[in-house]
Design a protein around this motif. Structure first.
Motif, mmCIF file in Angstrom:
data_model
loop_
_atom_site.group_PDB
_atom_site.id
_atom_site.type_symbol
_atom_site.label_atom_id
_atom_site.label_comp_id
_atom_site.label_asym_id
_atom_site.label_seq_id
_atom_site.Cartn_x
_atom_site.Cartn_y
_atom_site.Cartn_z
ATOM 1 N N VAL A 149 -77.096 10.199 -22.091
ATOM 2 C CA VAL A 149 -76.614 10.267 -20.660
ATOM 3 C C VAL A 149 -76.303 12.009 -20.723
ATOM 4 N N PRO A 150 -76.379 12.441 -19.664
ATOM 5 C CA PRO A 150 -75.999 13.927 -19.577
ATOM 6 C C PRO A 150 -74.513 14.172 -19.912
ATOM 7 N N GLU A 151 -74.159 15.033 -20.593
ATOM 8 C CA GLU A 151 -72.744 15.130 -21.018
ATOM 9 C C GLU A 151 -71.882 15.943 -19.829
ATOM 10 N N GLN A 152 -72.754 16.897 -19.040
ATOM 11 C CA GLN A 152 -72.098 17.436 -17.979
ATOM 12 C C GLN A 152 -71.880 16.418 -16.824
ATOM 13 N N LEU A 153 -71.020 16.579 -16.022
ATOM 14 C CA LEU A 153 -70.648 15.890 -14.671
ATOM 15 C C LEU A 153 -71.682 16.506 -13.668
ATOM 16 N N PRO A 154 -72.138 15.417 -12.823
ATOM 17 C CA PRO A 154 -73.247 15.810 -11.788
ATOM 18 C C PRO A 154 -72.389 16.345 -10.600
ATOM 19 N N ALA A 155 -72.987 17.152 -9.980
ATOM 20 C CA ALA A 155 -72.339 18.008 -8.641
ATOM 21 C C ALA A 155 -72.166 16.872 -7.417
ATOM 22 N N MET A 156 -73.066 15.854 -7.525
ATOM 23 C CA MET A 156 -73.153 14.729 -6.637
ATOM 24 C C MET A 156 -72.011 13.772 -6.890
ATOM 25 N N SER A 157 -71.962 13.119 -5.991
ATOM 26 C CA SER A 157 -71.133 11.561 -6.339
ATOM 27 C C SER A 157 -71.751 10.355 -5.363
ATOM 28 N N PHE A 158 -71.310 9.114 -5.867
ATOM 29 C CA PHE A 158 -71.705 7.991 -5.024
ATOM 30 C C PHE A 158 -70.398 7.545 -4.762
ATOM 31 N N SER A 159 -70.343 7.066 -3.369
ATOM 32 C CA SER A 159 -69.135 6.332 -2.776
ATOM 33 C C SER A 159 -69.242 5.101 -2.378
ATOM 34 N N PHE A 160 -68.117 4.177 -2.428
ATOM 35 C CA PHE A 160 -68.321 2.935 -1.866
ATOM 36 C C PHE A 160 -66.987 2.620 -1.105
ATOM 37 N N SER A 161 -66.817 1.923 -0.110
ATOM 38 C CA SER A 161 -65.744 1.391 0.604
ATOM 39 C C SER A 161 -65.080 0.321 0.220
ATOM 40 N N GLY A 162 -63.995 0.391 0.478
ATOM 41 C CA GLY A 162 -63.021 -0.715 0.207
ATOM 42 C C GLY A 162 -61.686 -0.918 1.429
ATOM 43 N N VAL A 163 -60.792 -1.205 0.967
ATOM 44 C CA VAL A 163 -59.555 -1.494 2.210
ATOM 45 C C VAL A 163 -58.600 -0.581 1.366
ATOM 46 N N LEU A 164 -57.473 -0.377 2.322
ATOM 47 C CA LEU A 164 -56.322 0.548 1.643
ATOM 48 C C LEU A 164 -55.516 -0.246 0.663
ATOM 49 N N SER A 165 -55.455 -1.443 0.864
ATOM 50 C CA SER A 165 -54.397 -2.066 -0.131
ATOM 51 C C SER A 165 -55.208 -2.039 -1.528
ATOM 52 N N GLN A 166 -56.579 -1.839 -1.653
ATOM 53 C CA GLN A 166 -57.261 -2.055 -2.911
ATOM 54 C C GLN A 166 -57.262 -0.422 -3.810
ATOM 55 N N VAL A 167 -56.759 0.382 -3.226
ATOM 56 C CA VAL A 167 -56.574 2.059 -3.740
ATOM 57 C C VAL A 167 -55.931 1.815 -5.024
ATOM 58 N N ASP A 168 -54.644 1.624 -4.854
ATOM 59 C CA ASP A 168 -53.880 1.972 -5.992
ATOM 60 C C ASP A 168 -54.306 0.895 -7.177
ATOM 61 N N PHE A 169 -54.667 -0.452 -6.926
ATOM 62 C CA PHE A 169 -55.022 -1.425 -7.668
ATOM 63 C C PHE A 169 -56.203 -0.787 -8.547
ATOM 64 N N LEU A 170 -57.361 -0.343 -7.884
ATOM 65 C CA LEU A 170 -58.279 0.361 -8.597
ATOM 66 C C LEU A 170 -58.194 1.481 -9.214
ATOM 67 N N ALA A 171 -57.257 2.495 -8.992
ATOM 68 C CA ALA A 171 -56.998 3.537 -9.855
ATOM 69 C C ALA A 171 -56.539 3.369 -10.936
ATOM 70 N N GLU A 172 -55.393 2.305 -10.871
ATOM 71 C CA GLU A 172 -54.805 2.001 -11.991
ATOM 72 C C GLU A 172 -55.548 0.963 -13.108
ATOM 73 N N ALA A 173 -56.501 0.102 -12.695
ATOM 74 C CA ALA A 173 -57.245 -0.342 -13.466
ATOM 75 C C ALA A 173 -58.236 0.508 -14.089
#
Length: 178
Positions: free
Chosen positions: A85-109
Motif C-alpha cells: 500500500v502507498p506510504e504517503q497519505l492520500p489527499a482525498m478522504s472517505f467520509s461516512f455518517s453516524g450520530v453525535l453520540s457515537q463520535v467520542d466512542f469511535l475516536a477512542e476505539a
C-alpha cells in the motif's frame, strides 16, 4: 427558488438531535450505488481495525482476497488483498455518517487500536462534528455526525449563504419533489 429540498426519508442516517439513535447494521443485499475499494497488504489487520475501531461488520469474504464490510445501508467498503500500500497519505478522504453520540466512542476505539491515527473530534462550519482517522492501509477516513440544528446559529447562516434551505425552514413536505 432553491432546487434543494428535505429528503431525509431516503437516508438511513437519523435526523440530528439529542435523542438520535443510530440504525442497526444493515445486512440486506442490494445494488450498491457507491462503495470504496481499499487495497491492504494485511487483510486480517485491516478487517480487525475497521470492525473494532470504525464499527463496520463483515458482510462476506473471499478468504485471502476480498472482505466486504458494511455499517449502515449504503456504507460499503471492500478491502482487497494487495502486495503493498502507498506510504504517503492520500489527499482525498472517505467520509461516512453516524450520530453525535457515537463520535467520542469511535475516536477512542481507534486511538486504542492505533494511538496516533486520530485527529479530532472537531466541529465544522456546516454543523457536523468530525473525527479523521488514518487506517492501517493509510486511508484517510472521516466519521461525521450532524449536530442538532440551531436555526439562529452561525451554521444556519453558513448554509443559507451557500443557498441551502435548512431542514424544516420552509415548512413544506417536498412539494413538487416528493
Amino acid at each position: 427558488m432553491s432546487d434543494y429540498y428535505n429528503a431525509f426519508e431516503m437516508s438511513p442516517v437519523p435526523a440530528p438531535g439529542p435523542g438520535a439513535v443510530p440504525p442497526e447494521p444493515f445486512r440486506g443485499i442490494y445494488g450498491m450505488p457507491a462503495f470504496v475499494t481499499i487495497p491492504t497488504s494485511d487483510l486480517a489487520a485491516s478487517v480487525d481495525f475497521w470492525i473494532r475501531g470504525l464499527g463496520f461488520f463483515e458482510l462476506f469474504s473471499v478468504p485471502g482476497t476480498v472482505v466486504h464490510l458494511r455499517r449502515w445501508a449504503f456504507q460499503d467498503v471492500l478491502l482487497v488483498s494487495a502486495a503493498s500500500v502507498p506510504e504517503q497519505l492520500p489527499a482525498m478522504s472517505f467520509s461516512f455518517s453516524g450520530v453525535l453520540s457515537q463520535v467520542d466512542f469511535l475516536a477512542e476505539a481507534c486511538r486504542a487500536l492505533r494511538p496516533d491515527s486520530v485527529d479530532g473530534p472537531r466541529d465544522t462550519p456546516w454543523n457536523t462534528r468530525d473525527v479523521e482517522v488514518i487506517t492501517p492501509e493509510n486511508v484517510r477516513v472521516v466519521f461525521t455526525a450532524a449536530k442538532p440544528f440551531d436555526p439562529a446559529g452561525q451554521e444556519a447562516r453558513n448554509l443559507e449563504a451557500m443557498g441551502i434551505t435548512p431542514p424544516g425552514a420552509d415548512g413544506g413536505d417536498n412539494g413538487e419533489h416528493a
